[in-house]
Motif scaffolding. Structure first.
Motif, PDB file in Angstrom:
ATOM      1  N   LEU A  12       0.843  -1.200   0.000  1.00 25.75           N
ATOM      2  CA  LEU A  12       0.000   0.000   0.000  1.00 25.75           C
ATOM      3  C   LEU A  12       0.878   1.250   0.000  1.00 25.75           C
ATOM      4  O   LEU A  12       2.040   1.212   0.413  1.00 25.75           O
ATOM      5  CB  LEU A  12      -0.928   0.002   1.219  1.00 25.75           C
ATOM      6  N   CYS A  13       0.320   2.354  -0.459  1.00 29.76           N
ATOM      7  CA  CYS A  13       1.068   3.609  -0.520  1.00 29.76           C
ATOM      8  C   CYS A  13       1.390   4.106   0.887  1.00 29.76           C
ATOM      9  O   CYS A  13       0.478   4.246   1.714  1.00 29.76           O
ATOM     10  CB  CYS A  13       0.261   4.672  -1.257  1.00 29.76           C
ATOM     11  N   PRO A  14       2.664   4.395   1.167  1.00 27.01           N
ATOM     12  CA  PRO A  14       3.017   4.936   2.493  1.00 27.01           C
ATOM     13  C   PRO A  14       2.488   6.358   2.653  1.00 27.01           C
ATOM     14  O   PRO A  14       2.320   7.077   1.666  1.00 27.01           O
ATOM     15  CB  PRO A  14       4.542   4.909   2.493  1.00 27.01           C
ATOM     16  N   VAL A  15       2.218   6.741   3.888  1.00 28.92           N
ATOM     17  CA  VAL A  15       1.712   8.078   4.187  1.00 28.92           C
ATOM     18  C   VAL A  15       2.590   8.711   5.252  1.00 28.92           C
ATOM     19  O   VAL A  15       2.852   8.106   6.289  1.00 28.92           O
ATOM     20  CB  VAL A  15       0.246   8.028   4.691  1.00 28.92           C
ATOM     21  N   ARG A  16       3.034   9.946   4.981  1.00 26.48           N
ATOM     22  CA  ARG A  16       3.767  10.734   5.979  1.00 26.48           C
ATOM     23  C   ARG A  16       2.789  11.720   6.592  1.00 26.48           C
ATOM     24  O   ARG A  16       1.989  12.339   5.886  1.00 26.48           O
ATOM     25  CB  ARG A  16       4.926  11.475   5.323  1.00 26.48           C
ATOM     26  N   THR A  17       2.851  11.854   7.900  1.00 23.78           N
ATOM     27  CA  THR A  17       1.954  12.764   8.607  1.00 23.78           C
ATOM     28  C   THR A  17       2.644  13.285   9.856  1.00 23.78           C
ATOM     29  O   THR A  17       3.729  12.830  10.206  1.00 23.78           O
ATOM     30  CB  THR A  17       0.618  12.065   8.954  1.00 23.78           C
ATOM     31  N   THR A  18       1.995  14.222  10.517  1.00 26.19           N
ATOM     32  CA  THR A  18       2.541  14.787  11.751  1.00 26.19           C
ATOM     33  C   THR A  18       1.620  14.458  12.906  1.00 26.19           C
ATOM     34  O   THR A  18       0.411  14.697  12.837  1.00 26.19           O
ATOM     35  CB  THR A  18       2.697  16.320  11.626  1.00 26.19           C
ATOM     36  N   VAL A  19       2.185  13.927  13.966  1.00 29.13           N
ATOM     37  CA  VAL A  19       1.434  13.560  15.169  1.00 29.13           C
ATOM     38  C   VAL A  19       1.589  14.672  16.201  1.00 29.13           C
ATOM     39  O   VAL A  19       2.695  15.127  16.466  1.00 29.13           O
ATOM     40  CB  VAL A  19       1.942  12.227  15.746  1.00 29.13           C
ATOM     41  N   THR A  20       0.458  15.116  16.760  1.00 28.71           N
ATOM     42  CA  THR A  20       0.463  16.114  17.828  1.00 28.71           C
ATOM     43  C   THR A  20      -0.224  15.514  19.050  1.00 28.71           C
ATOM     44  O   THR A  20      -0.879  14.477  18.955  1.00 28.71           O
ATOM     45  CB  THR A  20      -0.266  17.401  17.410  1.00 28.71           C
ATOM     46  N   ASP A  21      -0.082  16.194  20.182  1.00 28.80           N
ATOM     47  CA  ASP A  21      -0.686  15.664  21.404  1.00 28.80           C
ATOM     48  C   ASP A  21      -2.097  16.181  21.648  1.00 28.80           C
ATOM     49  O   ASP A  21      -2.731  15.809  22.616  1.00 28.80           O
ATOM     50  CB  ASP A  21       0.193  15.956  22.618  1.00 28.80           C
ATOM     51  N   ASP A  22      -2.628  17.011  20.745  1.00 26.74           N
ATOM     52  CA  ASP A  22      -3.944  17.602  20.997  1.00 26.74           C
ATOM     53  C   ASP A  22      -5.089  16.951  20.231  1.00 26.74           C
ATOM     54  O   ASP A  22      -6.245  17.293  20.431  1.00 26.74           O
ATOM     55  CB  ASP A  22      -3.919  19.108  20.732  1.00 26.74           C
ATOM     56  N   HIS A  23      -4.789  16.007  19.313  1.00 25.40           N
ATOM     57  CA  HIS A  23      -5.859  15.294  18.620  1.00 25.40           C
ATOM     58  C   HIS A  23      -5.338  13.984  18.034  1.00 25.40           C
ATOM     59  O   HIS A  23      -4.130  13.782  17.929  1.00 25.40           O
ATOM     60  CB  HIS A  23      -6.483  16.157  17.524  1.00 25.40           C
ATOM     61  N   VAL A  24      -6.256  13.117  17.640  1.00 28.84           N
ATOM     62  CA  VAL A  24      -5.897  11.845  17.013  1.00 28.84           C
ATOM     63  C   VAL A  24      -5.659  12.098  15.520  1.00 28.84           C
ATOM     64  O   VAL A  24      -6.506  12.677  14.843  1.00 28.84           O
ATOM     65  CB  VAL A  24      -7.006  10.793  17.193  1.00 28.84           C
ATOM     66  N   THR A  25      -4.505  11.686  15.023  1.00 26.76           N
ATOM     67  CA  THR A  25      -4.176  11.850  13.609  1.00 26.76           C
ATOM     68  C   THR A  25      -4.771  10.668  12.840  1.00 26.76           C
ATOM     69  O   THR A  25      -4.521   9.518  13.189  1.00 26.76           O
ATOM     70  CB  THR A  25      -2.645  11.884  13.426  1.00 26.76           C
ATOM     71  N   ALA A  26      -5.568  10.972  11.811  1.00 31.99           N
ATOM     72  CA  ALA A  26      -6.221   9.928  11.013  1.00 31.99           C
ATOM     73  C   ALA A  26      -5.480   9.744   9.691  1.00 31.99           C
ATOM     74  O   ALA A  26      -5.134  10.712   9.026  1.00 31.99           O
ATOM     75  CB  ALA A  26      -7.668  10.284  10.749  1.00 31.99           C
ATOM     76  N   VAL A  27      -5.228   8.473   9.327  1.00 29.77           N
ATOM     77  CA  VAL A  27      -4.509   8.130   8.105  1.00 29.77           C
ATOM     78  C   VAL A  27      -5.271   7.013   7.408  1.00 29.77           C
ATOM     79  O   VAL A  27      -5.763   6.099   8.069  1.00 29.77           O
ATOM     80  CB  VAL A  27      -3.076   7.654   8.429  1.00 29.77           C
ATOM     81  N   THR A  28      -5.353   7.090   6.066  1.00 27.14           N
ATOM     82  CA  THR A  28      -5.923   5.994   5.277  1.00 27.14           C
ATOM     83  C   THR A  28      -4.866   5.502   4.305  1.00 27.14           C
ATOM     84  O   THR A  28      -4.282   6.295   3.558  1.00 27.14           O
ATOM     85  CB  THR A  28      -7.172   6.447   4.494  1.00 27.14           C
ATOM     86  N   LEU A  29      -4.601   4.205   4.334  1.00 28.31           N
ATOM     87  CA  LEU A  29      -3.664   3.592   3.406  1.00 28.31           C
ATOM     88  C   LEU A  29      -4.437   2.968   2.261  1.00 28.31           C
ATOM     89  O   LEU A  29      -5.417   2.271   2.487  1.00 28.31           O
ATOM     90  CB  LEU A  29      -2.834   2.514   4.112  1.00 28.31           C
ATOM     91  N   SER A  30      -3.990   3.247   1.029  1.00 29.55           N
ATOM     92  CA  SER A  30      -4.687   2.719  -0.138  1.00 29.55           C
ATOM     93  C   SER A  30      -3.696   2.275  -1.195  1.00 29.55           C
ATOM     94  O   SER A  30      -2.486   2.460  -1.055  1.00 29.55           O
ATOM     95  CB  SER A  30      -5.645   3.767  -0.704  1.00 29.55           C
ATOM     96  N   THR A  31      -4.201   1.734  -2.283  1.00 32.30           N
ATOM     97  CA  THR A  31      -3.370   1.265  -3.377  1.00 32.30           C
ATOM     98  C   THR A  31      -3.161   2.336  -4.436  1.00 32.30           C
ATOM     99  O   THR A  31      -2.389   2.130  -5.375  1.00 32.30           O
ATOM    100  CB  THR A  31      -4.020   0.033  -4.049  1.00 32.30           C
ATOM    101  N   THR A  32      -3.817   3.467  -4.311  1.00 33.44           N
ATOM    102  CA  THR A  32      -3.706   4.530  -5.319  1.00 33.44           C
ATOM    103  C   THR A  32      -3.132   5.800  -4.704  1.00 33.44           C
ATOM    104  O   THR A  32      -3.201   6.014  -3.497  1.00 33.44           O
ATOM    105  CB  THR A  32      -5.082   4.860  -5.914  1.00 33.44           C
ATOM    106  N   GLY A  33      -2.560   6.640  -5.549  1.00 28.25           N
ATOM    107  CA  GLY A  33      -2.051   7.932  -5.095  1.00 28.25           C
ATOM    108  C   GLY A  33      -0.632   7.898  -4.590  1.00 28.25           C
ATOM    109  O   GLY A  33      -0.201   8.812  -3.898  1.00 28.25           O
ATOM    110  N   CYS A  34       0.130   6.885  -4.965  1.00 24.71           N
ATOM    111  CA  CYS A  34       1.527   6.800  -4.509  1.00 24.71           C
ATOM    112  C   CYS A  34       2.410   7.794  -5.245  1.00 24.71           C
ATOM    113  O   CYS A  34       2.259   8.078  -6.368  1.00 24.71           O
ATOM    114  CB  CYS A  34       2.082   5.399  -4.716  1.00 24.71           C
TER     115      CYS A  34
END
Length: 106
Positions: free
Chosen positions: A84-106
């Motif tokens: 699946l396409c890897p996703v880079r994101t930023t984690v903070t302490d004030d909310h839950v970070t949501a990520v979706t992994l898919s086969t498209t958009g790499c």
């Protein structure tokens, strides 16, 4: 007498710091990872990597499913799962970070 009073105060101060946690700040956050339902019909080993490249968390997830990770280091992370396409994101302490992994958009 003065030495005893000083040692009692020192022990009291250490005990209060231990019990209150010194006002320590938790330097971790949460990531919620969903594996897209368009992925192949098999479980995926979802892995969360800290900015240092060190594996932080991992969990097996089926397509359409979601895994919630706690204790993830704050800052930039990369989420990967098999082909699946890897996703880079930023984690903070004030909310839950949501990520979706898919086969498209790499």
């Amino acid at each position: 007498m003065i030495r005893r009073a000083a040692s009692v105060l020192a022990v009291g101060a250490v005990a209060s710091l231990l019990l209150t946690g010194c006002g320590a700040h938790d330097s971790t956050g949460q990531v919620s990872v969903t594996v897209s339902s368009n992925a192949a019909d098999r479980p995926y080993e979802v892995k969360v990597f800290a900015s240092t490249g060190k594996l932080s968390e991992h969990q097996r997830v089926f397509p359409g499913g979601t895994a919630d990770f706690a204790g993830v280091p704050l800052g930039d992370v990369t989420v990967r799962a098999g082909d699946l396409c890897p996703v880079r994101t930023t984690v903070t302490d004030d909310h839950v970070t949501a990520v979706t992994l898919s086969t498209t958009g790499c």
